[in-house]
Write an enzyme that holds these catalytic residues in place. Structure first.
Site, PDB file in Angstrom:
ATOM      1  N   HIS A  62       0.821  -1.215   0.000  1.00 54.26           N
ATOM      2  CA  HIS A  62       0.000   0.000   0.000  1.00 54.26           C
ATOM      3  C   HIS A  62       0.851   1.259   0.000  1.00 54.26           C
ATOM      4  O   HIS A  62       1.961   1.278   0.541  1.00 54.26           O
ATOM      5  CB  HIS A  62      -0.891   0.043   1.249  1.00 54.26           C
ATOM      6  N   LYS A  72       6.354   6.339   7.004  1.00 57.13           N
ATOM      7  CA  LYS A  72       5.899   5.519   8.140  1.00 57.13           C
ATOM      8  C   LYS A  72       7.085   5.050   8.966  1.00 57.13           C
ATOM      9  O   LYS A  72       8.141   4.721   8.430  1.00 57.13           O
ATOM     10  CB  LYS A  72       5.133   4.298   7.614  1.00 57.13           C
ATOM     11  N   TYR A 132       2.343   1.713  14.005  1.00 59.78           N
ATOM     12  CA  TYR A 132       3.189   2.600  13.202  1.00 59.78           C
ATOM     13  C   TYR A 132       2.702   4.034  13.195  1.00 59.78           C
ATOM     14  O   TYR A 132       1.524   4.305  13.425  1.00 59.78           O
ATOM     15  CB  TYR A 132       3.327   2.082  11.772  1.00 59.78           C
ATOM     16  N   ASP A 170      -6.878  -6.239  -1.351  1.00 62.96           N
ATOM     17  CA  ASP A 170      -5.460  -6.443  -1.702  1.00 62.96           C
ATOM     18  C   ASP A 170      -5.302  -7.462  -2.826  1.00 62.96           C
ATOM     19  O   ASP A 170      -4.388  -7.377  -3.630  1.00 62.96           O
ATOM     20  CB  ASP A 170      -4.656  -6.851  -0.464  1.00 62.96           C
TER      21      ASP A 170
END
Ligand SMILES: Cc1cn([C@H]2C[C@H](O)[C@@H](COP(=O)(O)OP(=O)(O)O[C@H]3O[C@H](C)C(=O)[C@H](O)[C@H]3O)O2)c(=O)[nH]c1=O
Length: 183
Positions: A62, A72, A132, A170
């Protein structure tokens, strides 16, 4: 805190200093001045995320495109994952290349993934809790991704294909045309 830049420029493996004693352990999971000094990257994160998954789950690949692109800083609170970052920065020396790092609640390693990269992970343990920081907020309209088994990328997720479990979303992501010039 130690940092090591990966072969993908701007992508760093971070190892916190862990203080252990008879009670257990302590470590700074994030320290903005130290992070910025050691990586040269901005540590202005605006959103924290957390997800829990079972063995074989693959989340990704992603990224958010355009002005909502996200850097991130990822880590594992429970279990272990194989974390994947893919360089989608057109013109980068490592464009289309990927790295994998095993992040576990034992090694306490973190991975900093700069903007312009796709991110995903596979779960290697029975369960894994993944946490995260993002330096930009979620923007559904900017969400994009690459199919986990993209033949050009050839990513090794560290688990047998028959054990993998992905979301419908996904499973339907596009393959990535590495000649594509923008995200
Ligand atoms: C990412 C995100 C999702 N959501 C909502 C949207 C869905 O209703 C639900 C689950 O989202 P999704 O299936 O996209 O969650 P993941 O598959 O874990 O997605 C994440 O997985 C990979 C590993 C990443 O690096 C991204 O941060 C992110 O894409 O949470 C939110 O409300 N805010 C958010 O920031």
């Amino acid at each position: 805190m130690k940092v090591e830049e990966t072969k993908l420029k701007g992508c760093f493996i971070i190892e916190p200093t862990v203080f252990k004693d008879s009670r257990g352990y302590f470590f700074e999971s994030f320290n903005q001045p130290k992070f910025e000094e050691l990586t040269g990257q901005s540590g202005n994160f605006v959103q924290d995320n957390q997800s829990a998954s079972t063995y074989g789950v693959v989340r990704g690949l992603h990224y958010q495109a355009g002005k909502y692109a996200q850097a991130k800083l990822v880590r594992v609170l429970e279990g272990s994952v194989l974390d994947i970052a893919v360089d989608l920065r057109y013109g980068s020396e490592t464009y289309g290349q990927w790295i994998s790092v095993e992040l576990t609640a034992e090694n306490n390693l973190q991975l900093y993934i700069p903007r312009g990269m796709a991110h995903g992970f596979s779960v290697l343990s029975e369960t894994a809790v993944f946490a995260y920081k993002c330096d930009n907020v979620y923007n559904k309209q900017s969400e994009a991704g690459i199919r986990y088994n993209d033949p050009d990328l050839g990513i090794d997720w560290g688990i047998p294909a028959e054990k993998m479990s992905l979301s419908e979303k996904d499973l339907e992501l596009d393959f990535f045309n590495l000649k594509r010039t923008s995200l």
